[in-house]
Design an enzyme around this catalytic site. Structure first.
Site, mmCIF file in Angstrom:
data_model
loop_
_atom_site.group_PDB
_atom_site.id
_atom_site.type_symbol
_atom_site.label_atom_id
_atom_site.label_comp_id
_atom_site.label_asym_id
_atom_site.label_seq_id
_atom_site.Cartn_x
_atom_site.Cartn_y
_atom_site.Cartn_z
ATOM 1 N N SER A 220 0.342 -17.283 -20.810
ATOM 2 C CA SER A 220 -0.614 -16.190 -20.976
ATOM 3 C C SER A 220 0.090 -14.877 -20.694
ATOM 4 O O SER A 220 0.890 -14.765 -19.776
ATOM 5 C CB SER A 220 -1.826 -16.392 -20.066
ATOM 6 O OG SER A 220 -1.471 -16.221 -18.725
ATOM 7 N N MET A 221 -0.219 -13.881 -21.546
ATOM 8 C CA MET A 221 0.511 -12.616 -21.489
ATOM 9 C C MET A 221 -0.421 -11.419 -21.413
ATOM 10 O O MET A 221 -0.146 -10.375 -22.019
ATOM 11 C CB MET A 221 1.433 -12.520 -22.703
ATOM 12 C CG MET A 221 2.359 -13.737 -22.813
ATOM 13 S SD MET A 221 3.422 -13.721 -24.241
ATOM 14 C CE MET A 221 4.588 -12.480 -23.773
ATOM 15 N N GLY A 225 -2.000 -11.391 -25.290
ATOM 16 C CA GLY A 225 -2.529 -12.685 -25.720
ATOM 17 C C GLY A 225 -1.812 -13.869 -25.108
ATOM 18 O O GLY A 225 -1.685 -13.973 -23.887
ATOM 19 N N GLY A 251 -7.069 -15.464 -16.309
ATOM 20 C CA GLY A 251 -6.292 -16.684 -16.512
ATOM 21 C C GLY A 251 -7.165 -17.912 -16.277
ATOM 22 O O GLY A 251 -7.134 -18.877 -17.056
ATOM 23 N N ASP A 252 -7.970 -17.870 -15.221
ATOM 24 C CA ASP A 252 -8.857 -19.004 -14.912
ATOM 25 C C ASP A 252 -9.886 -19.195 -16.024
ATOM 26 O O ASP A 252 -10.203 -20.325 -16.417
ATOM 27 C CB ASP A 252 -9.601 -18.761 -13.586
ATOM 28 C CG ASP A 252 -8.640 -18.408 -12.470
ATOM 29 O OD1 ASP A 252 -7.501 -18.915 -12.504
ATOM 30 O OD2 ASP A 252 -9.016 -17.619 -11.578
HETATM 31 P P1 ATP Z 1 -5.289 -14.525 -13.256
HETATM 32 O O1 ATP Z 1 -4.204 -15.089 -12.393
HETATM 33 O O2 ATP Z 1 -5.789 -13.190 -12.791
HETATM 34 O O3 ATP Z 1 -6.408 -15.474 -13.515
HETATM 35 P P2 ATP Z 1 -3.261 -14.703 -15.370
HETATM 36 O O4 ATP Z 1 -2.124 -13.779 -15.045
HETATM 37 O O5 ATP Z 1 -3.091 -16.148 -15.119
HETATM 38 O O6 ATP Z 1 -4.615 -14.185 -14.706
HETATM 39 P P3 ATP Z 1 -3.517 -13.317 -17.900
HETATM 40 O O7 ATP Z 1 -2.338 -13.505 -18.763
HETATM 41 O O8 ATP Z 1 -3.643 -12.001 -17.194
HETATM 42 O O9 ATP Z 1 -3.633 -14.560 -16.912
HETATM 43 O O10 ATP Z 1 -4.858 -13.462 -18.758
HETATM 44 C C1 ATP Z 1 -5.257 -14.633 -19.421
HETATM 45 C C2 ATP Z 1 -5.872 -14.256 -20.767
HETATM 46 O O11 ATP Z 1 -6.947 -13.299 -20.583
HETATM 47 C C3 ATP Z 1 -4.870 -13.576 -21.704
HETATM 48 O O12 ATP Z 1 -4.102 -14.538 -22.411
HETATM 49 C C4 ATP Z 1 -5.821 -12.761 -22.594
HETATM 50 O O13 ATP Z 1 -6.428 -13.570 -23.564
HETATM 51 C C5 ATP Z 1 -6.903 -12.292 -21.599
HETATM 52 N N1 ATP Z 1 -6.530 -10.986 -21.005
HETATM 53 C C6 ATP Z 1 -6.002 -10.783 -19.772
HETATM 54 N N2 ATP Z 1 -5.740 -9.461 -19.578
HETATM 55 C C7 ATP Z 1 -6.122 -8.829 -20.711
HETATM 56 C C8 ATP Z 1 -6.105 -7.454 -21.160
HETATM 57 N N3 ATP Z 1 -5.639 -6.472 -20.390
HETATM 58 N N4 ATP Z 1 -6.572 -7.172 -22.408
HETATM 59 C C9 ATP Z 1 -7.045 -8.170 -23.197
HETATM 60 N N5 ATP Z 1 -7.083 -9.475 -22.839
HETATM 61 C C10 ATP Z 1 -6.631 -9.808 -21.620
#
Ligand code: ATP
Length: 310
Positions: A220-221, A225, A251-252
């Protein structure tokens, strides 16, 4: 059914401050305590999508009672192992500039009897589970490769194991019993010991995990996306730009979307679309682990998936 494990749940307290000044007394305009921990966020989103997950893990003390009560209120079925220690409290302070500062307690130490009790509960619920999601850190006192044990238990019962954790506990649990892992870039760098600067780096760094038996990987980015890899496909999931309010729990939420898709036999691409829609929807609201079905319907149409050549 989807089973969700949270070993180290917490009461998450969100404070909103005008400015965050270190070394001063400050008044919070807004305080919002919720039952938190990554797995509980996953369970809440699965519930909002319309499935009934069951939550397992460890709870203790007054904080534990509070967490259980919050889950009961939203009718999330749970069968936690009661422990002697006190479940933790975690703080997220958001200032006027939307900076988020998190203070996370380590949580209580658990013992061998607690683990045995948990395993007998898990063994029973796996009988009626198709997917198991384990999210977040292990509790103090657990073996660092404990998620490997969970993977073996899932494998014996034919349950698809989705693991979202980081650091040593992820590294030590990599095996052919993992149906899906979802590292973000920071977690992937820790896991692969490589610097990741772009999507190509992420893909190249992750391939060895497939050789070690992991079936599917979602990287996840955030606003960029997601990259997906398995032995047959590499997908680039492109998402539209949105105005985010609080991305904690995105992410969750994306894990919840993916698990829901797997439970309901969605195609891989549809699982990825739902996962990203849930992550995006969560980012639109202050509340962690909250999604809105109207956003999801909109995002599902806007997300595009491109295939990379292997
Ligand atoms: P967390 O640990 O806070 O649960 P994470 O770092 O594991 O998050 P992220 O990559 O931040 O996961 O987010 C997971 C998904 O949520 C992304 O792949 C995207 O689909 C969506 N997302 C997160 N941040 C954004 C953003 N700034 N804009 C649009 N979509 C986002």
């Amino acid at each position: 059914m989807i089973t969700v494990i949270t070993f180290n749940p917490s009461i998450d307290r969100l404070y909103k401050l005008e400015t965050f000044k270190i070394g001063t007394v400050q008044r919070a305009n807004f305080v919002n305590p919720t039952a938190g921990g990554k797995g509980l966020n996953v369970a809440k989103v699965i519930k909002q999508l319309g499935e009934s997950p069951i939550c397992l893990g460890f709870l203790g003390g007054y904080n534990g009672l509070y967490i259980k009560n919050e889950l009961d209120k939203v009718e999330i079925v749970n069968n936690f192992t009661e422990i002697n220690g006190e479940s933790r409290i975690c703080l997220n302070i958001i200032d006027g500039d939307k900076n988020s500062t998190e203070i996370l307690e380590k949580g209580p130490r658990i013992n061998e009897d607690d683990i045995l009790d948990f395993e007998s509960k898990l063994d029973k619920v796996l009988e009626s589970s198709k997917v198991l999601v384990a999210s977040g850190s292990l509790s103090q006192g657990m073996p660092v490769d404990y998620y490997k044990t969970v993977g073996e238990m899932c494998n014996r019962k034919g349950v698809k194991f989705i693991l979202d954790t980081s650091g040593r506990s992820l590294e030590m649990s990599i095996s052919e019993n993992l149906y899906l892992i979802k590292p973000n870039i920071e977690e992937l760098e820790l896991l692969t010991h490589k610097k990741i600067n772009n999507k190509e780096d992420a893909i190249n760094a992750s391939k060895f995990l497939l050789e070690k038996g992991v079936k599917n990987i979602c990287i996840s980015m955030g606003k960029d996306g997601m990259i997906f890899l398995n032995k047959e496909h590499i997908y680039d999931v492109k998402i539209p730009k949105i105005e985010v309010l609080n991305t904690v729990g995105s992410g969750d939420s994306s894990i919840a979307g993916f698990a829901y898709g797997v439970l309901n036999d969605y195609s891989l691409k549809d699982c990825l679309k739902l996962a990203n829609s849930c992550g995006m929807s969560n980012a639109l609201y202050m509340e962690t682990g909250y999604i809105n079905k109207k956003d999801i319907a909109l995002f599902l149409n806007e997300i595009k998936i491109n295939e990379y050549n292997y």
